[in-house]
Write a protein that holds these residues in place. Structure first.
Motif, short mmCIF file in Angstrom:
data_model
loop_
_atom_site.label_atom_id
_atom_site.label_comp_id
_atom_site.label_asym_id
_atom_site.label_seq_id
_atom_site.Cartn_x
_atom_site.Cartn_y
_atom_site.Cartn_z
N PRO A 1 -7.63 -2.76 -0.48
CA PRO A 1 -6.81 -1.72 0.14
C PRO A 1 -6.33 -0.28 -1.28
O PRO A 1 -6.68 0.39 -0.72
CB PRO A 1 -5.36 -2.20 0.77
CG PRO A 1 -5.68 -3.27 0.62
CD PRO A 1 -6.14 -4.26 -0.22
N LEU A 2 -5.78 -1.41 -2.52
CA LEU A 2 -5.61 0.20 -3.25
C LEU A 2 -6.85 0.84 -3.72
O LEU A 2 -6.58 1.85 -4.18
CB LEU A 2 -4.63 -0.94 -4.37
CG LEU A 2 -3.87 -1.46 -4.20
CD1 LEU A 2 -2.70 -1.73 -5.68
CD2 LEU A 2 -2.52 -0.24 -3.50
N LEU B 1 0.94 -1.20 -0.17
CA LEU B 1 -0.14 0.01 -0.08
C LEU B 1 0.48 1.47 0.05
O LEU B 1 0.86 1.96 -1.06
CB LEU B 1 -0.56 0.26 1.10
CG LEU B 1 -1.96 0.98 1.52
CD1 LEU B 1 -2.63 1.08 0.23
CD2 LEU B 1 -2.96 0.63 2.61
#
Lengths: 208, 222
Positions: free
Chosen positions: B109-110, B27
């Motif tokens: 998460p991206l 991330l």
């Protein structure tokens, strides 16, 4: 019953052995013999269906194992050189995962009991990276206690890194499995006393 | 039949949690790559708005590429892969579980972080929505195709570079339709065609990639 028909093994561009015919019947224990590099591990992996034989075939109950892959793998327990332990998981988590991934239902209590029998009760919840070689080996072997329903046990150097008491305990477990009609195929460089008559399969007799 | 699927999914999610530093590094890499662009091309708002979708997409693609080795690498070295291949249940099922766990811990998460980074590029609300949607549809394709590449290069020396060579060309169409969807929305022609194409691609990859991946893993384990 496990049978092979004129099995040949090629490693790289070298033929290790050919024309291997042997059979393993219920209640029997066979030890594969041969010096290092003779193809013992390759033979075990071939029998399990991880490696395709160069020639010949492996039969389980009379049918080629590729044709009845699911039934064969339901009957098989293979413990290889690598202990299949993830360092971030505890022995209990590793063991429970190994049994469930193999398609068996298992309760946590049964896993705990198996770890206790193999002598890892105190290390149950530690991360596996702190275990010694012998303890790592034991986590893998704890699966034996949860796999009595699988008739065919294929074990690659199961006695490696074990202490004397553990060797005796493992030998007794293998004897008990054979007494109940199971089959054991193993490689080892140690002389271990079994009560089951041990048959030898010497790869030198079929080496190229 | 679902037992190995659930066991693998639960284990990989637990492993991602135990090794959460790895997840955060991916991330962090994504965020830093995106933040580098304004320094390189200058902080002219119109220009930044124009390059934002492309930059975010390329960064997501690189972040995926750099984390793909985690998918099977550890299981291959410690022997878990061998044991999984000996499971009587179909290989594609647990392969799918691994890819799903990977997507949840690496790509999701991206997708969540992307709108926030889009704001840095002065993207407007509608554009951000389309960007998130295109990433949510496109990153599963990246994970599925990437998994095939990761399985094919498993155990090879210098596998990382080879993986990039193998997988990046396959990512090009996803990049075109992903980044293109935002531009299409901003130009007023509507992003639905691009997004539908991405969904179609995701479904095709979902059906085909696990089989290819399973076959490649069998070869790698030999």
């Amino acid at each position: 019953m496990l049978e092979t028909r004129s099995l040949a093994c090629l490693r790289g561009d070298r033929l290790l052995f050919r024309g291997l015919d042997f059979s393993l019947a219920p209640g029997e224990m066979v030890r594969v013999l041969g010096p290092n590099g003779m193809g013992k591990t390759s033979l075990l992996r071939m029998l399990c269906g991880l490696v395709a034989p160069e020639a010949g075939e492996v039969l389980w109950g009379g049918t080629p194992v590729q044709r009845e892959r699911e039934d064969f793998h339901r009957a098989l327990l293979y413990l290889g050189h690598a202990a299949a332990l993830n360092d971030l998981l505890s022995p209990l988590e590793n063991l429970r995962f190994a049994v469930r991934a193999a398609g068996d239902a298992v309760e946590t209590a049964a896993c705990n009991a198996a770890l206790e029998r193999i002598g890892l009760a105190a290390q149950r919840d530690l991360p596996s990276r702190v275990l010694s070689q012998g303890q790592r080996r034991r986590v893998g072997l704890a699966r034996l206690f949860l796999s009595a329903a699988r008739p065919l046990w294929v074990l690659d150097e199961p006695f490696n890194a074990l202490d004397i008491d553990a060797v005796a305990g493992l030998a007794a477990t293998l004897d008990a499995h054979c007494a109940q009609g199971g089959m054991v195929l193993l490689t080892t460089h140690q002389d271990v006393a079994f009560s089951t008559p041990l048959r030898h399969l010497d790869l030198r007799s079929v080496a190229c | 039949m679902l037992k190995p699927f659930l066991a693998v999914l639960a284990r990989d999610l637990l492993l991602a949690w135990r090794g959460r530093a790895d997840v955060l590094v991916t991330l962090g890499f994504f965020v830093i790559v995106v933040c580098l662009f304004p320094f390189g091309v200058g902080a002219e708002p119109n220009q930044l708005r124009a390059i934002a979708p492309g930059v975010l997409w390329v960064a997501a693609l690189l972040a995926t590429l750099l984390s793909l080795h985690r998918l099977f690498g550890q299981d291959f070295t410690d022997g878990t892969l061998e044991q999984l291949l000996l499971s009587p249940e179909p290989t594609v099922l647990w392969v799918l579980a691994k890819i799903l766990a990977y997507w949840l811990t690496t790509s999701l998460p991206l997708v969540v972080a992307a709108p926030g980074l889009g704001l840095l590029f002065d993207m407007e609300q509608g554009g951000l929505r389309v960007l998130s949607l295109s990433l949510a549809l496109g990153t599963p394709i990246l994970s599925l195709l990437g998994a095939v590449g990761a399985a094919l290069t498993l155990g090879l020396r210098g596998g990382g570079m080879l993986l990039a060579l193998l997988v990046l060309p396959l990512f090009v169409p996803i990049l075109i339709f992903g980044a293109g969807s935002v531009e299409a929305h901003l130009s007023g022609s509507g992003a639905s065609a691009h997004l539908l194409l991405l969904s179609g691609g995701a479904l095709a990859a979902l059906v085909l990639a696990p089989w290819a991946c399973a076959a490649a893993l069998r070869v790698a384990a030999e």
